[in-house]
Design an enzyme around this catalytic site. Structure first.
Site, short mmCIF file in Angstrom:
data_model
loop_
_atom_site.label_atom_id
_atom_site.label_comp_id
_atom_site.label_asym_id
_atom_site.label_seq_id
_atom_site.Cartn_x
_atom_site.Cartn_y
_atom_site.Cartn_z
N TYR A 86 1.40 13.17 14.65
CA TYR A 86 2.09 12.18 13.83
C TYR A 86 2.69 11.10 14.71
O TYR A 86 2.55 9.90 14.42
CB TYR A 86 3.18 12.87 13.01
CG TYR A 86 3.97 11.92 12.14
CD1 TYR A 86 3.42 11.38 10.99
CD2 TYR A 86 5.29 11.58 12.47
CE1 TYR A 86 4.14 10.51 10.18
CE2 TYR A 86 6.01 10.71 11.67
CZ TYR A 86 5.45 10.18 10.53
OH TYR A 86 6.17 9.31 9.74
N GLY B 155 7.52 2.82 -0.26
CA GLY B 155 6.64 1.83 -0.85
C GLY B 155 7.06 1.46 -2.26
O GLY B 155 7.08 0.27 -2.63
N THR C 277 0.85 -1.18 0.00
CA THR C 277 0.00 0.00 0.00
C THR C 277 0.89 1.25 0.00
O THR C 277 1.97 1.25 0.59
CB THR C 277 -0.95 0.03 1.21
OG1 THR C 277 -0.21 0.23 2.42
CG2 THR C 277 -1.76 -1.25 1.31
#
Length: 250
Positions: free
Chosen positions: A150, A20, A13
């Protein structure tokens, strides 16, 4: 020597850029059949061209319906999942007083809710011997001004990794976490609270705070992901691997 992921079905993903994309390219280079997701159609198209044989699917990790449709398509095209790398994420660096409910919900929807439900919806496609790797961050392990929401989301990812590993061990599915330190990826250019003018000083600070005195490359994190997902990591589950040049480690 046979490639480590020969004929393995792999889903990455957020595989359209940064860590990624580097992981997707590395999986494909080692024989995997790779599916990459992302929200941006242009970068998805580029990823499909740069990852050998990849299937690119537009999917928003914060939308449960998108996740369900993604898994249906993976089942139709690949039939199963041997490796799941849950990498999609967003950033935000905002002073406490500036954080809005919208900021909170947007970040948690991708970074935490999206991680949980991606794993949940992928499990019917995974059997004994499968592997899951979650992408967290050293941001969830150290204090940093403006980093609160975060950090909270990434600390949550690390906690999910430990608990998923405990719950799925009996089913023969390994779950591990990677926590990158400063890595040069496009997310730095689209993080809420950071402007282009702030980036040179931020990069300098990152280098100063990293014992190895440099920023990492996406490929360096990708190599750790592939190790954890491969048979080389067959007796490893429940760990949170720091890939950080020493940052947050000492």
């Amino acid at each position: 020597m046979q490639p480590r992921f020969s004929d393995k079905a792999v889903l990455v993903t957020g595989g359209n850029s940064g860590i990624g994309l580097a992981a997707a390219q590395a999986f494909a280079a080692e024989g995997a059949r790779v599916v990459v997701t992302g929200r941006d159609t242009a970068t998805l198209r580029d990823a499909a061209e740069s990852v050998r044989g990849a299937l690119a699917i537009r999917s928003d990790a914060s939308v449960l319906g998108d996740i369900e449709e993604l898994m249906s398509e993976v089942r139709a095209k690949l039939g199963r999942l041997d490796v799941l790398f849950v990498n999609a994420g967003v950033g935000a660096f905002l002073p406490i007083e500036k954080v809005t409910e919208e900021d909170w919900d947007r970040l948690m929807a991708v970074n935490l809710k999206g991680v949980f439900f991606t794993v949940q919806k992928a499990l019917p496609l995974m059997t004994r011997g499968a592997s899951i790797v979650l992408n967290s961050s050293i941001g969830g392990k150290r204090g940093m001004p403006t980093g609160s929401i975060y950090a909270a989301s990434k600390a949550g990812v690390s906690a999910l990794g430990r608990n998923f590993a405990a719950e799925l061990a009996g089913r023969g599915i390994r779950v591990n976490v990677v926590s990158p330190g400063p890595v040069e990826t496009p997310i730095m250019n689209r993080t809420t609270g950071l402007t282009a003018a702030m980036l040179p000083a931020l990069r300098k600070q990152m280098v100063q705070n990293t014992p190895m005195q440099r920023i990492g490359a996406p490929s360096e994190v990708a190599r750790a992901v592939l190790f954890l997902a491969s048979e080389e990591g067959s007796f490893i589950t429940g760990i949170d691997m720091l890939v950080s040049g020493g940052a947050a480690a000492f």
